[in-house]
Write a protein that holds these residues in place. Structure first.
Motif, PDB file in Angstrom:
ATOM      1  N   ARG A 588       2.039 -14.065  11.536  1.00 54.87           N
ATOM      2  CA  ARG A 588       3.498 -14.427  11.983  1.00 54.87           C
ATOM      3  C   ARG A 588       3.680 -15.908  11.478  1.00 54.87           C
ATOM      4  NH1 ARG A 588       3.563 -12.347  18.066  1.00 54.87           N
ATOM      5  NH2 ARG A 588       3.642 -10.187  17.560  1.00 54.87           N
ATOM      6  N   GLY A 589       5.007 -16.129  10.994  1.00 57.72           N
ATOM      7  CA  GLY A 589       5.166 -17.569  10.543  1.00 57.72           C
ATOM      8  C   GLY A 589       4.691 -17.706   8.839  1.00 57.72           C
ATOM      9  N   ASP A 590       3.892 -16.607   8.488  1.00 59.77           N
ATOM     10  CA  ASP A 590       3.648 -16.860   7.288  1.00 59.77           C
ATOM     11  C   ASP A 590       4.767 -16.817   6.177  1.00 59.77           C
ATOM     12  OD1 ASP A 590       0.605 -14.816   7.057  1.00 59.77           O
ATOM     13  OD2 ASP A 590       0.967 -16.909   7.921  1.00 59.77           O
ATOM     14  N   ARG A 591       4.723 -17.411   4.798  1.00 62.11           N
ATOM     15  CA  ARG A 591       5.871 -17.373   3.856  1.00 62.11           C
ATOM     16  C   ARG A 591       5.430 -16.597   2.814  1.00 62.11           C
ATOM     17  NH1 ARG A 591       9.912 -20.840   4.325  1.00 62.11           N
ATOM     18  NH2 ARG A 591      10.465 -20.753   2.120  1.00 62.11           N
ATOM     19  N   LEU A 592       6.273 -15.504   2.526  1.00 60.10           N
ATOM     20  CA  LEU A 592       5.994 -14.362   1.602  1.00 60.10           C
ATOM     21  C   LEU A 592       6.807 -14.739   0.282  1.00 60.10           C
ATOM     22  CD1 LEU A 592       6.089 -11.449   4.218  1.00 60.10           C
ATOM     23  CD2 LEU A 592       4.088 -12.820   3.251  1.00 60.10           C
ATOM     24  N   PRO A 593       6.417 -14.096  -0.878  1.00 64.77           N
ATOM     25  CA  PRO A 593       7.071 -14.085  -2.038  1.00 64.77           C
ATOM     26  C   PRO A 593       8.323 -13.297  -2.076  1.00 64.77           C
ATOM     27  CG  PRO A 593       5.106 -13.211  -2.470  1.00 64.77           C
ATOM     28  CD  PRO A 593       5.023 -13.688  -1.119  1.00 64.77           C
ATOM     29  N   VAL A 594       9.364 -13.639  -2.604  1.00 63.91           N
ATOM     30  CA  VAL A 594      10.609 -12.718  -2.523  1.00 63.91           C
ATOM     31  C   VAL A 594      10.736 -11.779  -3.744  1.00 63.91           C
ATOM     32  CG1 VAL A 594      13.212 -12.521  -2.457  1.00 63.91           C
ATOM     33  CG2 VAL A 594      12.049 -14.433  -1.356  1.00 63.91           C
ATOM     34  N   PRO A 595      10.672 -10.465  -3.646  1.00 68.51           N
ATOM     35  CA  PRO A 595      10.618  -9.605  -4.546  1.00 68.51           C
ATOM     36  C   PRO A 595      11.715  -9.526  -5.571  1.00 68.51           C
ATOM     37  CG  PRO A 595      10.907  -8.263  -2.869  1.00 68.51           C
ATOM     38  CD  PRO A 595      10.648  -9.911  -2.161  1.00 68.51           C
ATOM     39  N   PRO A 596      12.003  -9.417  -6.671  1.00 68.18           N
ATOM     40  CA  PRO A 596      13.056  -9.281  -7.479  1.00 68.18           C
ATOM     41  C   PRO A 596      13.549  -7.666  -7.498  1.00 68.18           C
ATOM     42  CG  PRO A 596      11.095  -8.971  -9.160  1.00 68.18           C
ATOM     43  CD  PRO A 596      10.415  -9.171  -7.625  1.00 68.18           C
ATOM     44  N   VAL A 597      14.878  -7.801  -6.979  1.00 68.14           N
ATOM     45  CA  VAL A 597      15.706  -6.611  -6.837  1.00 68.14           C
ATOM     46  C   VAL A 597      16.951  -6.388  -7.714  1.00 68.14           C
ATOM     47  CG1 VAL A 597      14.813  -6.109  -4.603  1.00 68.14           C
ATOM     48  CG2 VAL A 597      16.599  -7.492  -4.747  1.00 68.14           C
ATOM     49  N   ILE A 598      17.183  -7.463  -8.291  1.00 67.14           N
ATOM     50  CA  ILE A 598      18.306  -7.404  -9.216  1.00 67.14           C
ATOM     51  C   ILE A 598      18.175  -6.362 -10.245  1.00 67.14           C
ATOM     52  CG2 ILE A 598      19.676  -8.647 -11.094  1.00 67.14           C
ATOM     53  CD1 ILE A 598      19.064 -11.275  -9.749  1.00 67.14           C
ATOM     54  N   GLY A 599      19.395  -5.655 -10.536  1.00 66.39           N
ATOM     55  CA  GLY A 599      19.334  -4.368 -11.512  1.00 66.39           C
ATOM     56  C   GLY A 599      19.019  -2.863 -10.793  1.00 66.39           C
ATOM     57  N   GLN A 600      18.536  -3.102  -9.545  1.00 61.78           N
ATOM     58  CA  GLN A 600      17.967  -2.040  -8.831  1.00 61.78           C
ATOM     59  C   GLN A 600      19.015  -1.368  -7.922  1.00 61.78           C
ATOM     60  OE1 GLN A 600      14.612  -2.314  -6.221  1.00 61.78           O
ATOM     61  NE2 GLN A 600      13.469  -3.392  -7.760  1.00 61.78           N
ATOM     62  N   SER A 601      19.190  -0.059  -7.754  1.00 59.93           N
ATOM     63  CA  SER A 601      20.239   0.271  -6.727  1.00 59.93           C
ATOM     64  C   SER A 601      20.214  -0.348  -5.283  1.00 59.93           C
ATOM     65  CB  SER A 601      20.157   2.010  -6.493  1.00 59.93           C
ATOM     66  OG  SER A 601      19.025   2.172  -5.794  1.00 59.93           O
ATOM     67  N   PHE A 602      21.314  -0.068  -4.633  1.00 58.68           N
ATOM     68  CA  PHE A 602      21.056  -0.936  -3.123  1.00 58.68           C
ATOM     69  C   PHE A 602      20.331  -0.240  -2.258  1.00 58.68           C
ATOM     70  CE2 PHE A 602      25.295  -2.622  -4.763  1.00 58.68           C
ATOM     71  CZ  PHE A 602      25.338  -4.087  -4.017  1.00 58.68           C
ATOM     72  N   ASP A 603      20.067   1.019  -2.561  1.00 61.22           N
ATOM     73  CA  ASP A 603      19.061   1.794  -1.606  1.00 61.22           C
ATOM     74  C   ASP A 603      17.455   1.230  -1.715  1.00 61.22           C
ATOM     75  OD1 ASP A 603      20.969   2.890  -0.299  1.00 61.22           O
ATOM     76  OD2 ASP A 603      20.811   4.850  -1.157  1.00 61.22           O
ATOM     77  N   ASP A 604      17.113   1.257  -3.359  1.00 54.02           N
ATOM     78  CA  ASP A 604      15.865   0.637  -3.626  1.00 54.02           C
ATOM     79  C   ASP A 604      15.708  -0.745  -3.518  1.00 54.02           C
ATOM     80  OD1 ASP A 604      15.500   3.329  -4.695  1.00 54.02           O
ATOM     81  OD2 ASP A 604      15.850   2.698  -6.881  1.00 54.02           O
ATOM     82  N   ALA A 605      16.591  -1.422  -3.506  1.00 47.28           N
ATOM     83  CA  ALA A 605      16.334  -2.865  -3.077  1.00 47.28           C
ATOM     84  C   ALA A 605      16.332  -3.125  -1.746  1.00 47.28           C
ATOM     85  CB  ALA A 605      17.780  -3.668  -3.510  1.00 47.28           C
ATOM     86  N   LYS A 606      17.198  -2.481  -0.797  1.00 47.26           N
ATOM     87  CA  LYS A 606      16.696  -2.385   0.546  1.00 47.26           C
ATOM     88  C   LYS A 606      15.455  -2.120   1.017  1.00 47.26           C
ATOM     89  CE  LYS A 606      20.731  -0.387   1.781  1.00 47.26           C
ATOM     90  NZ  LYS A 606      21.474   0.445   2.740  1.00 47.26           N
ATOM     91  N   ARG A 607      14.934  -0.927   0.405  1.00 45.41           N
ATOM     92  CA  ARG A 607      13.694  -0.281   0.592  1.00 45.41           C
ATOM     93  C   ARG A 607      12.771  -1.499   0.238  1.00 45.41           C
ATOM     94  NH1 ARG A 607      13.774   3.363  -2.548  1.00 45.41           N
ATOM     95  NH2 ARG A 607      14.923   4.826  -1.255  1.00 45.41           N
ATOM     96  N   ALA A 608      12.872  -1.970  -1.025  1.00 49.37           N
ATOM     97  CA  ALA A 608      11.562  -3.108  -1.432  1.00 49.37           C
ATOM     98  C   ALA A 608      11.764  -4.306  -0.525  1.00 49.37           C
ATOM     99  CB  ALA A 608      12.185  -3.529  -2.940  1.00 49.37           C
ATOM    100  N   LEU A 609      12.950  -4.883  -0.111  1.00 48.50           N
ATOM    101  CA  LEU A 609      12.943  -5.966   0.605  1.00 48.50           C
ATOM    102  C   LEU A 609      12.202  -5.752   2.051  1.00 48.50           C
ATOM    103  CD1 LEU A 609      16.296  -7.533  -0.618  1.00 48.50           C
ATOM    104  CD2 LEU A 609      14.240  -8.364  -0.883  1.00 48.50           C
ATOM    105  N   LYS A 610      12.575  -4.999   2.683  1.00 52.84           N
ATOM    106  CA  LYS A 610      12.176  -4.274   3.893  1.00 52.84           C
ATOM    107  C   LYS A 610      10.601  -4.296   4.115  1.00 52.84           C
ATOM    108  CE  LYS A 610      16.465  -2.343   5.819  1.00 52.84           C
ATOM    109  NZ  LYS A 610      16.990  -1.377   6.502  1.00 52.84           N
ATOM    110  N   SER A 611      10.201  -3.491   2.929  1.00 50.50           N
ATOM    111  CA  SER A 611       8.600  -3.337   2.755  1.00 50.50           C
ATOM    112  C   SER A 611       7.967  -4.594   2.616  1.00 50.50           C
ATOM    113  CB  SER A 611       8.217  -2.432   2.070  1.00 50.50           C
ATOM    114  OG  SER A 611       8.902  -2.850   0.376  1.00 50.50           O
ATOM    115  N   SER A 612       8.671  -5.760   2.278  1.00 47.49           N
ATOM    116  CA  SER A 612       8.040  -6.913   1.720  1.00 47.49           C
ATOM    117  C   SER A 612       8.121  -7.943   3.170  1.00 47.49           C
ATOM    118  CB  SER A 612       8.432  -7.609   0.737  1.00 47.49           C
ATOM    119  OG  SER A 612       8.413  -6.660  -0.604  1.00 47.49           O
TER     120      SER A 612
END
Length: 647
Positions: A588-612
């Motif tokens: 908790r409180g850790d900083r994480l790298p933000v994954p690149p989702v530009i060019g992906q569909s909205f469903d794939d992008a949401k899935r990638a960000l939530k799993s990160s």
């Protein structure tokens, strides 16, 4: 003319520029109006698409493209296209206004035309089609209704490209053949395919109708007529109209050959043949044919041509005289019947002797020269080079092979052009230049990157290209199953005879994180959009808090949203197991790298960000793919922070 006053468009101004003044006609595809261009103060014709077609996005897109192609045609025998516009629900075309009547109106009035008048109308039609064929445009719906005759006798062809747009529409009913069935070539009936030779076939049918007043194939239903086009040859027009010269039979039967390769290969070739026949017709041929059709024998005296009739080109001489116009006389209008008496018989004898002498002289000249001339074989176009050489050799002619050219009419390695043209009279021993095809004209490869494989293949076929060999490659930026690139690349040109290779993403390559710190490995995989699950177990032989194993194995293809399991070694504990196994909140409180989702569909992008480990907020969504994100890819953010994406 349709003068319906209840039409809601009459009186309106479309696109703030075109004031609709009256309705001219309504067809199966559009309604035609006379309008005034308020900006240029000129009269124009407006063709407004019917609502069902205007609501079809695929049709509208194709219609606009075909309208642009038609607008590029500049020819005196083509109805000019000025503009294409959309006003609310109305999709419309702005065209040259041609006062006059259609060729169908003329045929309805006169029944049929004589040989000379028929050829004088078909020549400007073929000139218009030839200009279109040189520009790569196929009309697809050649018929008398689309041929306009101005008040001063000029002939113009209308509706270039519109049949193609309608045939491509998803609104077209299954099994419905676009084009008037009486003029359809066999290949249109069988496959729906059309090229420049399809227009030649329709023009040949129209010539038959001009000469006879009837269509060659008739039936109780459109299907019965279509069946005859496929299975029966168009008969020679002289079967209906006695006295027609044999050259006209040859013109019609060649143009309407059921095999496209046996026809003139475009409207330009057909026009050359028509012009040659027209130039060899006697001036009074129309009157002679008319007399023969009534079972009469023309007198030996030189007859005069019939009088001019308004509304026909080339001086407006009519092709057909009704019995009321000719009367019972055997001589043309304006002449007087020869006087009966002592001198008449002698005059006929002298004329007969002169005619026999002329025949004998003509036969003598033919006998002396016929062996010195031949004709270029008819079927050279579409032959293999070796077969064409042999055909010329068999005809006593020589062959010269010119450099290959691209051609949309014949396949690679076949003859695309012969000079002199097939059918031309030529001295024996002369040389015919053969130009082989090196394939169809190259087309620009469309950009299909990021598309699914099925979509990419469909887009290539729509552009006239054929999908080729498929291969795959790992990609960190393109989702699994999506196209990474094509060969040739997008924007380059490729002949449709050469397949376009497609490279598809096999997904990201799973890295090897065994031996890395558990947190570092998890964060790295989450930045790739993977859903990381961590299991812990104790292995005293390895350092604590390091990855012992991973699933999937290194090198495996993975996509955003895939689940990855890491087995991480428990850390050494100083004060008991409770203080060591702190999965409940140690990150908790850790900083994480933000994954690149530009060019992906909205469903794939949401899935990638939530799993990160992030929350997702969607901003504007104008398309189906992400075009921006905040924070930017590669930056770091607090676990659970909201990442905004938009498209």
């Amino acid at each position: 003319m349709d003068t319906t006053v209840a039409d809601p468009l009459v009186g309106r101004v479309l696109d703030g520029r075109y004031r609709i003044e009256s309705r001219v006609a309504r067809g199966g595809m559009a309604t035609v109006y006379v309008a005034r261009d308020l900006r240029l103060d000129r009269v124009v014709a407006i063709k407004v698409m019917h609502a069902n077609l205007a609501a079809d996005d695929e049709f509208v897109a194709r219609f606009i493209g075909e309208a642009k192609a038609a607008a590029a045609l500049s020819h005196p025998n083509v109805v000019a296209v000025y503009d294409q516009r959309t006003d609310g629900e109305h999709v419309f075309l702005v065209m040259e206004y041609v006062p006059g009547r259609t060729l169908r109106d003329l045929l309805t009035e006169r029944g049929r035309l004589g040989p000379r008048a028929a050829l004088e109308i078909i020549q400007p039609v073929l000139a218009a089609l030839s200009a279109a064929h040189r520009a790569g445009l196929v009309h697809r719906d050649v018929k008398p209704e689309n041929v306009l005759i101005t008040e001063d006798g000029q002939v113009k062809v209308a509706d270039f490209g519109l049949a193609r747009a309608e045939s491509a529409s998803k609104m077209t009913k299954t099994g419905l053949i676009i084009g008037t069935v009486g003029y359809l070539a066999p290949e249109q009936v069988l496959s729906g395919n059309a090229d420049v030779r399809t227009d030649v076939y329709a023009a040949g049918v129209m010539l038959y109708e001009l000469l006879t007043g009837e269509l060659p194939h008739q039936g109780d239903t459109p299907l019965a007529v279509a069946y005859k086009h496929v299975n029966e040859a168009v008969p020679p027009p002289s079967g209906l109209v006695p006295g027609l010269p044999q050259q006209l039979d040859v013109l019609v039967t060649r143009a309407t050959a059921r095999e496209p390769a046996q026809r003139p290969q475009d409207a330009g070739q057909f026009l050359a043949l028509v012009a040659e026949v027209h130039g060899g017709l006697p001036p009074d041929i129309d009157w002679r044919v008319e007399q023969a059709s009534y079972g009469r024998t023309a007198v030996m005296e030189a007859p005069q041509p019939p009088p001019p009739v308004p509304g026909l080109p080339h001086g407006g001489r009519t092709a057909v005289l009704s019995p009321a116009e000719t009367g019972p006389s055997l001589v043309p209008p304006g002449d007087h019947a020869p006087r009966r008496g002592v001198g008449a018989t002698g005059r006929y004898v002298l004329i007969a002797i002169g005619a026999v002498a002329a025949v004998v002289l003509a036969w003598s000249v033919w006998y002396q020269t016929s062996g010195q001339y031949d004709h270029v074989p008819d079927r050279l176009i579409g032959m293999k080079v070796a077969d064409a050489r042999q055909a010329l050799a068999d005809a006593g002619l020589r062959a010269r092979i010119a450099p290959e050219v691209y051609s949309d009419r014949v396949d690679k390695g076949e003859i695309a052009k012969a000079d002199p043209a097939p059918g031309t009279r030529i001295a024996k021993g002369e040389t015919v230049t053969l130009t082989p095809s090196k394939g169809r004209v190259p087309r620009e490869v469309p950009d299909v990157r990021g598309r699914s494989l099925d979509d990419a293949k469909r887009i290539l076929r729509d552009k006239g290209l054929q999908p080729g060999r498929e291969s795959s490659t790992p990609s960190q930026t393109v989702a699994k199953g999506r196209v990474v690139r094509t060969n040739p690349a997008a924007g380059e040109k490729q002949s449709p005879d050469v397949p376009v290779q497609i490279v598809v993403s096999s997904g990201m390559s799973m890295p090897n994180v065994v031996g890395q710190k558990g947190d570092d490995a998890a964060n790295r995989l989450r930045s790739m959009g993977l859903d990381v699950k961590i299991e812990r177990r104790r292995d005293g032989r390895r350092p604590g808090d390091t990855v012992l194993s991973q699933n999937p194995e290194p090198g495996t293809g993975v996509s955003s949203g895939d689940e990855v399991t890491l087995v991480v070694n428990r850390r050494d504990c100083l004060f008991g197991e409770f203080f060591c196994d702190d999965d409940r909140g140690r990150d908790r409180g850790d900083r994480l790298p933000v994954p690149p989702v530009i060019g992906q569909s909205f469903d794939d992008a949401k899935r990638a960000l939530k799993s990160s480990g992030f929350k997702v907020k969607i901003g504007s969504k104008l398309g189906d793919r992400v075009v921006g994100q905040n924070p930017l890819p590669g930056s770091s953010a607090q676990r659970g922070q909201e990442i905004t994406i938009w498209g």
